[in-house]
Design a protein around this motif. Structure first.
Motif, short mmCIF file in Angstrom:
data_model
loop_
_atom_site.label_atom_id
_atom_site.label_comp_id
_atom_site.label_asym_id
_atom_site.label_seq_id
_atom_site.Cartn_x
_atom_site.Cartn_y
_atom_site.Cartn_z
N TYR A 94 -11.67 -63.45 109.27
CA TYR A 94 -10.23 -63.71 109.28
C TYR A 94 -9.65 -63.57 110.69
O TYR A 94 -8.70 -64.26 111.05
N THR A 137 -7.43 -66.41 112.57
CA THR A 137 -6.08 -66.14 113.05
C THR A 137 -5.96 -66.42 114.54
O THR A 137 -4.96 -66.97 115.02
N THR A 168 -3.59 -69.20 116.41
CA THR A 168 -2.68 -68.84 117.49
C THR A 168 -2.91 -69.72 118.72
O THR A 168 -1.97 -70.18 119.37
N PRO A 220 0.02 -65.11 109.22
CA PRO A 220 -1.40 -64.86 108.93
C PRO A 220 -1.85 -63.48 109.38
O PRO A 220 -2.64 -62.83 108.70
N GLY A 221 -1.33 -63.03 110.53
CA GLY A 221 -1.70 -61.71 111.02
C GLY A 221 -1.27 -60.59 110.09
O GLY A 221 -1.99 -59.59 109.94
N VAL A 257 -3.78 -60.48 107.25
CA VAL A 257 -5.04 -59.89 107.71
C VAL A 257 -4.89 -58.39 107.91
O VAL A 257 -5.77 -57.61 107.56
#
Length: 261
Positions: A34, A38, A42, A99-100, A103
């Protein structure tokens, strides 16, 4: 025109260098793919914004270059343009942060069957502590740190007497088993980082932090300190061996307990 052309070449060169760059992720050896996903997302968002801004500036240099008879228009406000810029900027920031956050929620949600390993940072080496026969770690505090007790394990807690202590040596971990890394520092700020695990966390004096990971590939990996911690920072390296459960058990029986130090 020359400046506009140079800006276009900067964008093209940056994109080409990105895809042909020899500096990329080392092979993945844990469950944290993941993190790679991510990071790539980015890169894609920031790269698109960079290219769009620079190419727009190059277009403006070409489109509005000086010509005889041209007269600039004074327009201090443009509500439509402001709405577009705010909307695009907000969307880009959300696309990078969301997304961060997902995660991160997984990063700190440790599985119930995770094995505990305590990592203690010290200028400039790595020390480790593992549960003994009772299956749990005893209390520890930096106020107990002495020459004979470098990890600050409480001598008053019976649960700590059978803790396995590894001082400045290699760490062994079993493959395909979730591990909770409890992190602590006895002096200054450090950061425990194994590049192939894609997992890292600051180690703060007087506080405890943690993360978890599941090593997925047997092998030998380098441990780095990812936080400037003094003149010997670049030499603060260690080795972690990911081995089979049988090899891990063989290594475990060779370690000394806190009571034996």
């Amino acid at each position: 025109m020359l400046v506009a052309l140079m800006m276009v070449l900067v964008v093209v060169g940056s994109i080409v260098f990105h895809f042909l760059s020899p500096w990329w992720f080392p092979p993945l050896a844990s469950n944290w793919g993941y993190i790679d996903d991510t990071t790539v997302l980015t890169f894609a968002i920031t790269g698109a914004v960079f290219a769009a801004v620079v190419l727009f500036m190059a277009y403006c240099l070409y489109r509005f270059r000086h010509k005889e008879g041209n007269k600039a228009t004074y327009e201090p406000e443009n509500r439509r343009l402001e709405v577009w810029l705010i909307s695009l900027t907000t969307g880009g920031v959300i696309a990078m942060l969301a997304p961060g956050l997902f995660v991160w929620a997984q990063f700190i949600s440790v599985p119930d069957d995770a094995m505990e390993v305590e990592v203690i940072g010290q200028q400039w080496l790595w020390n480790y502590r593992l549960p003994g026969e009772d299956g749990r770690l005893g209390a520890a505090d930096n106020r107990f740190v002495t020459f004979d007790n470098p990890l600050g394990i409480s001598p008053h807690d019976p649960a700590g007497q059978d803790d396995l202590v590894v001082i400045g040596s290699d760490l062994y971990l079993p493959v395909d088993r979730p591990i909770r890394f409890a992190l602590r520092s006895v002096d200054v700020l450090h950061n425990f980082y194994v590049p192939e695990f894609r997992a890292k966390m600051d180690m703060i004096p007087g506080s405890s932090t943690y993360f978890w990971a599941t090593p997925t590939k047997v092998g030998t990996y380098e441990i780095l300190c990812a936080e400037l911690c003094g003149v010997g920072h670049s030499y603060m390296r260690g080795i972690v061996h990911v081995v089979t459960q049988e090899e891990y058990d063989d290594w475990l029986v060779l370690q000394r307990t806190f009571a034996e130090f």
